[in-house]
Design an enzyme around this catalytic site. Structure first.
Site, PDB file in Angstrom:
ATOM      1  N   LYS A 111      -9.002 -92.462 -14.064  1.00 54.92           N
ATOM      2  CA  LYS A 111     -10.052 -93.608 -13.894  1.00 54.92           C
ATOM      3  C   LYS A 111      -9.919 -94.349 -12.792  1.00 54.92           C
ATOM      4  O   LYS A 111     -11.025 -95.270 -12.643  1.00 54.92           O
ATOM      5  CB  LYS A 111      -9.723 -94.419 -15.442  1.00 54.92           C
ATOM      6  CG  LYS A 111      -9.700 -93.692 -16.491  1.00 54.92           C
ATOM      7  CD  LYS A 111     -10.215 -94.365 -17.754  1.00 54.92           C
ATOM      8  CE  LYS A 111     -10.915 -93.655 -18.558  1.00 54.92           C
ATOM      9  NZ  LYS A 111     -11.014 -93.127 -19.842  1.00 54.92           N
ATOM     10  N   LYS A 195     -12.959 -81.526 -19.447  1.00 58.04           N
ATOM     11  CA  LYS A 195     -12.809 -82.233 -20.719  1.00 58.04           C
ATOM     12  C   LYS A 195     -14.202 -82.836 -21.177  1.00 58.04           C
ATOM     13  O   LYS A 195     -14.694 -83.329 -20.179  1.00 58.04           O
ATOM     14  CB  LYS A 195     -11.595 -83.196 -20.739  1.00 58.04           C
ATOM     15  CG  LYS A 195     -11.449 -83.584 -22.060  1.00 58.04           C
ATOM     16  CD  LYS A 195     -10.118 -84.721 -21.883  1.00 58.04           C
ATOM     17  CE  LYS A 195     -10.916 -85.983 -21.424  1.00 58.04           C
ATOM     18  NZ  LYS A 195     -10.059 -87.231 -21.675  1.00 58.04           N
ATOM     19  N   LYS A 198     -16.315 -89.346 -23.145  1.00 59.77           N
ATOM     20  CA  LYS A 198     -17.160 -90.308 -23.520  1.00 59.77           C
ATOM     21  C   LYS A 198     -18.094 -90.930 -22.169  1.00 59.77           C
ATOM     22  O   LYS A 198     -18.904 -91.184 -21.858  1.00 59.77           O
ATOM     23  CB  LYS A 198     -16.757 -91.532 -24.149  1.00 59.77           C
ATOM     24  CG  LYS A 198     -16.411 -91.382 -25.588  1.00 59.77           C
ATOM     25  CD  LYS A 198     -15.525 -92.702 -26.149  1.00 59.77           C
ATOM     26  CE  LYS A 198     -14.145 -92.452 -26.048  1.00 59.77           C
ATOM     27  NZ  LYS A 198     -13.033 -93.384 -26.941  1.00 59.77           N
TER      28      LYS A 198
HETATM   29  P1  TYM Z   1      -9.951 -92.081 -26.546  1.00 64.40           P
HETATM   30  O1  TYM Z   1     -10.495 -93.129 -27.335  1.00 64.40           O
HETATM   31  O2  TYM Z   1     -10.013 -91.794 -25.242  1.00 64.40           O
HETATM   32  O3  TYM Z   1      -9.978 -90.824 -27.542  1.00 64.40           O
HETATM   33  C1  TYM Z   1      -9.824 -90.719 -29.103  1.00 64.40           C
HETATM   34  C2  TYM Z   1      -9.167 -89.509 -29.629  1.00 64.40           C
HETATM   35  O4  TYM Z   1     -10.003 -88.415 -29.217  1.00 64.40           O
HETATM   36  C3  TYM Z   1      -9.246 -87.481 -28.488  1.00 64.40           C
HETATM   37  N1  TYM Z   1      -9.982 -86.638 -27.502  1.00 64.40           N
HETATM   38  C4  TYM Z   1     -10.199 -85.387 -27.405  1.00 64.40           C
HETATM   39  N2  TYM Z   1      -9.711 -84.508 -28.393  1.00 64.40           N
HETATM   40  C5  TYM Z   1      -9.983 -83.060 -27.836  1.00 64.40           C
HETATM   41  N3  TYM Z   1     -11.165 -82.654 -26.948  1.00 64.40           N
HETATM   42  C6  TYM Z   1     -11.478 -83.837 -26.131  1.00 64.40           C
HETATM   43  N4  TYM Z   1     -12.445 -83.658 -25.358  1.00 64.40           N
HETATM   44  C7  TYM Z   1     -11.159 -85.189 -26.471  1.00 64.40           C
HETATM   45  N5  TYM Z   1     -11.527 -86.266 -25.810  1.00 64.40           N
HETATM   46  C8  TYM Z   1     -10.790 -87.303 -26.501  1.00 64.40           C
HETATM   47  C9  TYM Z   1      -8.089 -88.154 -27.752  1.00 64.40           C
HETATM   48  O5  TYM Z   1      -7.006 -87.426 -27.726  1.00 64.40           O
HETATM   49  C10 TYM Z   1      -7.732 -89.175 -28.819  1.00 64.40           C
HETATM   50  O6  TYM Z   1      -6.891 -88.705 -29.432  1.00 64.40           O
HETATM   51  N6  TYM Z   1      -5.455 -94.272 -25.538  1.00 64.40           N
HETATM   52  C11 TYM Z   1      -6.362 -93.757 -26.706  1.00 64.40           C
HETATM   53  C12 TYM Z   1      -6.563 -94.744 -27.752  1.00 64.40           C
HETATM   54  C13 TYM Z   1      -5.168 -95.397 -28.504  1.00 64.40           C
HETATM   55  C14 TYM Z   1      -4.165 -94.739 -29.155  1.00 64.40           C
HETATM   56  C15 TYM Z   1      -3.491 -95.963 -29.455  1.00 64.40           C
HETATM   57  C16 TYM Z   1      -4.225 -93.598 -29.831  1.00 64.40           C
HETATM   58  C17 TYM Z   1      -4.846 -96.868 -27.961  1.00 64.40           C
HETATM   59  N7  TYM Z   1      -3.673 -96.884 -28.933  1.00 64.40           N
HETATM   60  C18 TYM Z   1      -2.268 -95.626 -30.097  1.00 64.40           C
HETATM   61  C19 TYM Z   1      -3.005 -93.450 -30.646  1.00 64.40           C
HETATM   62  C20 TYM Z   1      -1.991 -94.583 -30.819  1.00 64.40           C
HETATM   63  C21 TYM Z   1      -7.645 -93.438 -26.419  1.00 64.40           C
HETATM   64  O7  TYM Z   1      -8.134 -93.772 -25.399  1.00 64.40           O
HETATM   65  O8  TYM Z   1      -8.419 -92.544 -26.936  1.00 64.40           O
END
Ligand code: TYM
Length: 331
Positions: A111, A195, A198
């Protein structure tokens, strides 16, 4: 009973990757465990974001959680910012994670790679500290995530071990991540070596895309040389990604998906993948729209915040006591 916790950042349109890797499976835990699912809205501020856009994303995500089949009677659904204990525990935990390890986090490196140091917010750098606070605040045993978040759960384990070693083994609960066997990393449809995310809209399917667009994106997904529909990540990344999407949506194994498509040509294969995705998303979007229109997510979030606070405040107290902060009500 195991405690399960996960969250998603409301930073933009959710993708099919978010859905398959995380969202779709949260409901699987609600009958056997105690489930806490939150909207990581404080995390959404780690990169510049328009306030109105953010607010809408938060509403959307609340509706997506409900549309995914999470039952607010069984699962606690809330926004991170409505439980101030997240930020308070963050203030303590930040003293037990170090600059070196934070600067090695893949997400941070990705990022910040095109940003000047003078534009990188402290929150982006310290992101895993807040995420660790999110997890340990609920004494979570299991954290279901996609593959890209494993590193953050691992650093949470590091900080838990560090704190427990110093203040006693019962201070924090050690969490484990859980990733799906199939679909923990969905790739971009236009470049199956990166990957789906978003923040990288090309080649992604968004959960709010109309069905014509979804079909079009899948039909024009990059495929590979040859003509056989076979799972081979190295030599057929495009086909393997589409097979993964199909298997995840249909809830079958990769082998079963492969067997189903024996003898198919790429075009017919893609059409069936598109049919499967459209069938699932169409229903999902109908439920989402009803929830947005009725605003039924609001009482859910209010009640969720109250329930989450009960647990979070206890953990925070425990940590405050452990590290030596004076409890002025019970000294
Ligand atoms: P975030 O919002 O980027 O993504 C949410 C969830 O989606 C999964 N993900 C994917 N899985 C498969 N293929 C993909 N291309 C893909 N892109 C995203 C992510 O692995 C995630 O599970 N840091 C986290 C949010 C967070 C969180 C937490 C999660 C904040 N605190 C505590 C668990 C526990 C995040 O940015 O996810």
């Amino acid at each position: 009973m195991a405690r399960i916790l996960s969250g998603i950042k409301p930073t933009g349109n959710l993708t099919l990757g978010n859905y398959i890797g995380a969202l779709k499976h949260f409901k699987d835990f609600q009958d056997s465990g105690e489930v806490y699912i939150f909207i990581a809205d404080l995390h959404a501020l780690t990169l510049p974001i328009d306030p109105e856009f953010l607010r809408n994303n938060i509403r959307d995500l609340a509706a997506f959680y409900l549309a995914s089949g999470l039952d607010p009677k069984k699962a606690t659904i809330f926004t991170q910012s409505s439980v101030p204990e997240h930020a308070e525990l963050n203030a303590i935990l930040q003293n037990y994670l170090y600059m070196g390890e934070l600067s090695r986090m893949t997400q941070f490196k990705e990022k910040s790679k095109n940003m000047k140091d003078s534009a990188i917010g402290l929150g982006l750098f310290a992101y895993p500290v807040l995420m660790a606070a999110d997890i340990v605040l609920y004494d979570a045993d299991i954290v279901p995530v996609g593959e890209d978040q494993i590193q953050h759960v691992e650093i949470t384990r590091d900080v838990v071990n560090r704190i427990n070693k110093r203040y006693g083994k019962d201070t924090l609960v050690l969490p484990n991540y859980k990733i799906n066997k199939v679909g923990a990393r969905i790739m971009s449809l236009s470049d199956p070596t990166v990957k789906m995310s978003k923040s990288d809209p090309k080649g992604d399917i968004f959960l709010r895309d109309d069905m014509k667009t979804v079909r079009k994106k899948i039909m024009s997904a990059v495929t590979d040389l040859g003509s056989e529909v076979k799972y081979d990540k190295e030599n057929k990344p495009g086909i393997s990604n589409l097979l993964t999407i199909y298997a995840s949506i249909k809830e079958v194994s990769i082998e079963e998906a492969e067997a189903h498509f024996v003898g198919y040509r790429y075009g017919d294969f893609k059409r069936e993948v598109a049919d499967a995705v459209v069938a699932e998303l169409e229903l999902f979007q109908q439920r989402y729209q009803q929830i947005i229109d009725s605003k039924e997510y609001l009482p859910v979030l209010r009640e969720g915040a109250a329930r989450a606070k009960l647990i979070a405040s206890k953990t925070l107290k425990r940590v405050q006591n452990a590290v030596g902060l004076l409890d002025i009500d019970n000294d």
